[in-house]
Design an enzyme around this catalytic site. Structure first.
Site, PDB file in Angstrom:
ATOM      1  N   CYS A   2       0.864  -1.180   0.036  1.00  0.00           N
ATOM      2  CA  CYS A   2       0.107   0.006  -0.041  1.00  0.00           C
ATOM      3  C   CYS A   2       0.939   1.221   0.143  1.00  0.00           C
ATOM      4  CB  CYS A   2      -0.904   0.052   1.124  1.00  0.00           C
ATOM      5  SG  CYS A   2      -2.205  -1.314   1.073  1.00  0.00           S
ATOM      6  N   LYS A 493      12.112 -15.900 -10.438  1.00  0.00           N
ATOM      7  CA  LYS A 493      12.050 -14.706 -11.322  1.00  0.00           C
ATOM      8  C   LYS A 493      10.933 -15.020 -12.412  1.00  0.00           C
ATOM      9  CE  LYS A 493      13.274 -12.087  -9.796  1.00  0.00           C
ATOM     10  NZ  LYS A 493      14.006 -12.060  -8.269  1.00  0.00           N
ATOM     11  N   GLU A 496       7.249 -15.469 -10.963  1.00  0.00           N
ATOM     12  CA  GLU A 496       6.622 -14.257 -10.391  1.00  0.00           C
ATOM     13  C   GLU A 496       6.258 -13.176 -11.521  1.00  0.00           C
ATOM     14  OE1 GLU A 496       8.889 -11.748  -7.563  1.00  0.00           O
ATOM     15  OE2 GLU A 496      10.733 -12.249  -8.662  1.00  0.00           O
ATOM     16  N   HIS A 512      15.995 -37.711  -7.373  1.00  0.00           N
ATOM     17  CA  HIS A 512      15.275 -38.117  -6.185  1.00  0.00           C
ATOM     18  C   HIS A 512      13.738 -37.672  -6.218  1.00  0.00           C
ATOM     19  CE1 HIS A 512      19.005 -39.265  -4.163  1.00  0.00           C
ATOM     20  NE2 HIS A 512      19.489 -38.113  -4.581  1.00  0.00           N
ATOM     21  N   LYS A 611       5.800  -4.381  -3.959  1.00  0.00           N
ATOM     22  CA  LYS A 611       7.274  -4.766  -3.647  1.00  0.00           C
ATOM     23  C   LYS A 611       7.757  -4.570  -2.202  1.00  0.00           C
ATOM     24  CE  LYS A 611      11.378  -3.884  -5.226  1.00  0.00           C
ATOM     25  NZ  LYS A 611      11.844  -4.884  -5.885  1.00  0.00           N
TER      26      LYS A 611
HETATM   27  C1  F6R Z   1      11.035 -11.470  -5.653  1.00  0.00           C
HETATM   28  C2  F6R Z   1      11.060 -10.317  -4.419  1.00  0.00           C
HETATM   29  C3  F6R Z   1      10.720 -10.705  -3.320  1.00  0.00           C
HETATM   30  C4  F6R Z   1      11.654  -9.995  -2.223  1.00  0.00           C
HETATM   31  C5  F6R Z   1      11.187 -10.487  -0.718  1.00  0.00           C
HETATM   32  C6  F6R Z   1      11.837  -9.800   0.181  1.00  0.00           C
HETATM   33  O1  F6R Z   1      11.725 -10.739  -6.856  1.00  0.00           O
HETATM   34  O2  F6R Z   1      11.318  -9.204  -4.699  1.00  0.00           O
HETATM   35  O3  F6R Z   1      10.738 -12.153  -3.225  1.00  0.00           O
HETATM   36  O4  F6R Z   1      13.009 -10.320  -2.203  1.00  0.00           O
HETATM   37  O5  F6R Z   1       9.637 -10.073  -0.661  1.00  0.00           O
HETATM   38  O6  F6R Z   1      11.736  -8.302   0.203  1.00  0.00           O
HETATM   39  P1  F6R Z   1      13.109  -7.425   0.844  1.00  0.00           P
HETATM   40  O7  F6R Z   1      14.357  -7.837   0.262  1.00  0.00           O
HETATM   41  O8  F6R Z   1      12.657  -6.152   0.628  1.00  0.00           O
HETATM   42  O9  F6R Z   1      12.869  -7.852   2.514  1.00  0.00           O
END
Ligand code: F6R
Length: 616
Positions: A2, A493, A496, A512, A611
């Site tokens: 958010c 990658k 997602e 396995h 993010k």
């Molecule tokens: C994948 C991605 C997420 C973050 C995870 C941790 O591309 O961006 O898996 O790596 O949510 O986020 P941070 O690094 O901000 O703690």
């Protein structure tokens, strides 16, 4: 998760809020809304969908709302599905107060019941609406100021919040508060104030900011200025800092997507993460941020690395590095599991918490747990001033610059770079590495940005390969040793951003179980550069070949053996085995990017993701 934006001052609020929401959209993008106050009236617009849908709706309804005070929000749904009603801002019963919120009010159920009994009627499924009704209830029944009502209400809630409240009876004020979710106030010229969940919408207006601490409440008054209190009603002194963030870093800079820009920034972001720390010419590595704690590392019987998602994958590379170079046993833990597992933590453990955003709720909670048991906590974070660096004893920033694409790319390589420097620094201090290996690694590390440039030159070839596999339903990623975490990261990658099901495995584990999946339809991405496990992985490739799987291999320049077996090979420059992840991950990032673009996916804002994961 958010995005929050607020403005109070001398300018029109709406353009500031909308441009702020666009910058914040990477935090959550299932619905958006704004509320503006003018002449004692609050106008609210909100809808399901992106910020662009909100703008279009407002334009169709007669254009920009006027007023010099307002709040805006972009949502990542927790309580209640994404729809127009659940979108923020939420209002009190009589519509006199509106609020935006990031976080989760955990006791919202009992509060809602209590408020319903007292006659409050709720329109949405959200926990946010409960909080604004609670504030309204206190305000009316206790006959107190808006600040006091917010303060009393926040003493009753359990959970995490960053909120901004706007009240038509106090048109010159915005009240902002936070606990567990970030909030920053920008102080402009001429009593212009900007509030946001991170600094990205603020930097174009002012560089002077105050990051709120937990349980602080800011009273932002267009006439009287900025005052900081806490929920115990004590006045606090605001600490005004200057933002280092540059506006260009928040733009796409000619690239079609932020993700592609960030992939291409890696030679630079790796270099920036090494700057002033690696002196290959002087044969020295030093991380100023952990200098005072280096003896804790040297004497640690164990290192625990905490992270989530991509940061957890970087942590796995860290495990190989610290065990290999510094000879310290390492455990890498999902922060979300660690925090609820009653883990055994010793006072001489060193815990390394890795996070791009510095705000991940699970990582933050895991840090607090480890800290309460007396362990030393070291952070590796990208966002300066975020919550995790503030919760750790010491740490080293990654200096990758803002990462806006939701899929993490340059943050991963910056994290691995800092982990490499840390492991080398500790190994040197501990005497666990020979002089010759130490110096060789410094020279190799110094050359990595240039070698990443070389890998990026393979973009057209990688795009061609992406075109071959863009329609597959499944994919396997296999690697060994240092490249096993890269296989996991490559699979993450792909899934997602392109929504193709992908799994990463240590190549030898294939026998396995996963080998049963292999048929002529299954692409298998092998991360197979030269190094200790090379001959073994060649055998694994043969096993896939024998079952007619499609083989795409990342190999070292000049390699012939795998080339003769693979359907496609991507060559990368040679380097020391322990630095390979910095090179091998790049083709996998590019491949996922191109597949996602070819499938018409929203690369920078993949569905269901946000993010910065500030809720559990
Ligand atoms: C994948 C991605 C997420 C973050 C995870 C941790 O591309 O961006 O898996 O790596 O949510 O986020 P941070 O690094 O901000 O703690």
């Amino acid at each position: 998760m958010c995005g929050i934006v607020g403005y109070i001052g001398t300018k029109e609020a709406y353009p500031i809020l909308i441009s702020g929401l666009r910058r914040l959209e990477y935090r959550g993008y299932d619905s958006a809304g704004v509320a503006i106050l003018k002449d004692g009236e609050i106008t609210t617009h909100k809808c399901k969908g992106k910020v662009s849908s909100l703008e279009a709706m407002i334009a169709a309804q007669g254009g920009n709302p006027e007023g010099q005070v307002g709040i805006g929000h972009t949502r990542w749904a927790t309580h209640g599905p994404p729809n127009d009603v659940n979108a923020h801002p939420h209002a009190s019963d009589d519509g006199q107060m509106v609020m935006i919120h990031n976080g989760i009010i955990e006791n919202y159920g009992s509060l809602r019941q209590e408020l319903s009994k007292r006659g409050h009627v709720f329109k949405s499924d959200t926990d946010t609406e409960v909080l604004i009704h609670l504030i309204d209830d206190i305000r009316k029944n206790a006959d107190v100021t808006i600040f006091e009502a917010v303060r009393i209400a926040l003493n009753e809630v359990i959970g995490a919040y960053a909120i901004v409240v706007m009240d038509r009876n106090t048109p010159d004020q915005l009240i902002a508060a936070k606990k567990g979710s970030p909030l920053v106030v920008g102080i402009g010229k001429d009593k212009d104030y900007f509030i946001a969940s991170d600094a990205t919408p603020i930097v174009e207006h002012t560089k002077n900011v105050v990051y709120l601490d937990d349980e602080e409440i800011a009273i932002i008054d267009a006439r009287d200025g900025f005052k900081l209190m806490n929920i115990k009603n004590q006045e606090k002194t605001p600490y005004v800092q200057e933002l280092e963030l540059k506006l260009e870093a928040l733009e796409k800079g000619g690239f079609e997507h932020f993700m592609l820009k960030e992939i291409y920034e890696q030679p630079r972001s790796i270099l920036d993460s090494m700057r002033g720390r690696l002196r290959a010419d002087k044969g020295r590595v030093e991380l100023g941020g952990i200098r005072d704690y280096i003896q804790r590392f040297v004497h640690a019987k164990r290192i625990i690395i905490l992270g989530c998602g991509t940061s957890w994958h970087a942590g796995l590379v860290g495990e190989y590095l610290f065990e290999d170079l510094a000879r310290i046993p390492v455990e890498v833990e999902y922060a979300s599991e660690f925090r609820y597992r009653n883990p055994v933590i010793f006072e001489d453990d060193v815990v390394i918490a890795i996070s791009q955003s510095g705000e991940t709720a699970d990582t933050l909670a895991a840090i607090e747990l480890a800290k309460s048991k007396g362990a030393t906590i070291i952070g590796i974070c990208n966002v300066i001033g975020s919550s995790i660096p503030r919760a750790t004893h010491a740490g080293s920033y990654t200096h990758a610059g803002p990462e806006i694409g939701v899929a993490s790319t340059k943050a991963f390589t910056a994290q691995v770079t800092v982990l490499t420097l840390m492991a080398l620094y500790v190994a040197r201090e501990k005497g666990s590495i020979t002089e010759s290996r130490f110096h060789r690694l410094l020279i190799e590390l110094d050359a990595i940005p240039g070698k990443v440039e070389k890998v990026l030159e393979k973009n057209d070839q990688i795009k061609f390969i992406a075109d071959h596999y863009k329609s597959v339903p499944n994919a396997l990623y296999l690697g060994r040793g240092y490249n096993f975490p890269v296989a996991l990261e490559g699979a993450l990658k792909l899934k997602e951003i392109s929504y193709i099901h992908a799994e990463g495995y240590p190549a030898a584990e294939m026998k396995h179980g996963p080998i049963a999946l292999i048929d002529e339809e299954m692409p298998v991405f092998f991360v197979a550069p030269r190094g200790g496990a090379y001959e073994k992985i060649v055998s694994n490739i043969q096993e896939v070949k024998a079952r007619k799987g499609k083989i795409i291999a990342i190999v070292t320049e000049g390699e012939e053996q795998v080339r003769s077996m693979a359907d496609h090979v991507i060559e990368i420059p040679d380097t020391d085995e322990c630095l390979m992840p910095l090179l091998t991950v790049i083709p996998l990032q590019l491949l996922s990017y191109h597949v996602a673009v070819m499938r018409g996916c929203n690369v920078d804002q993949p569905r269901n993701l946000a993010k910065s994961v500030t809720v559990e």
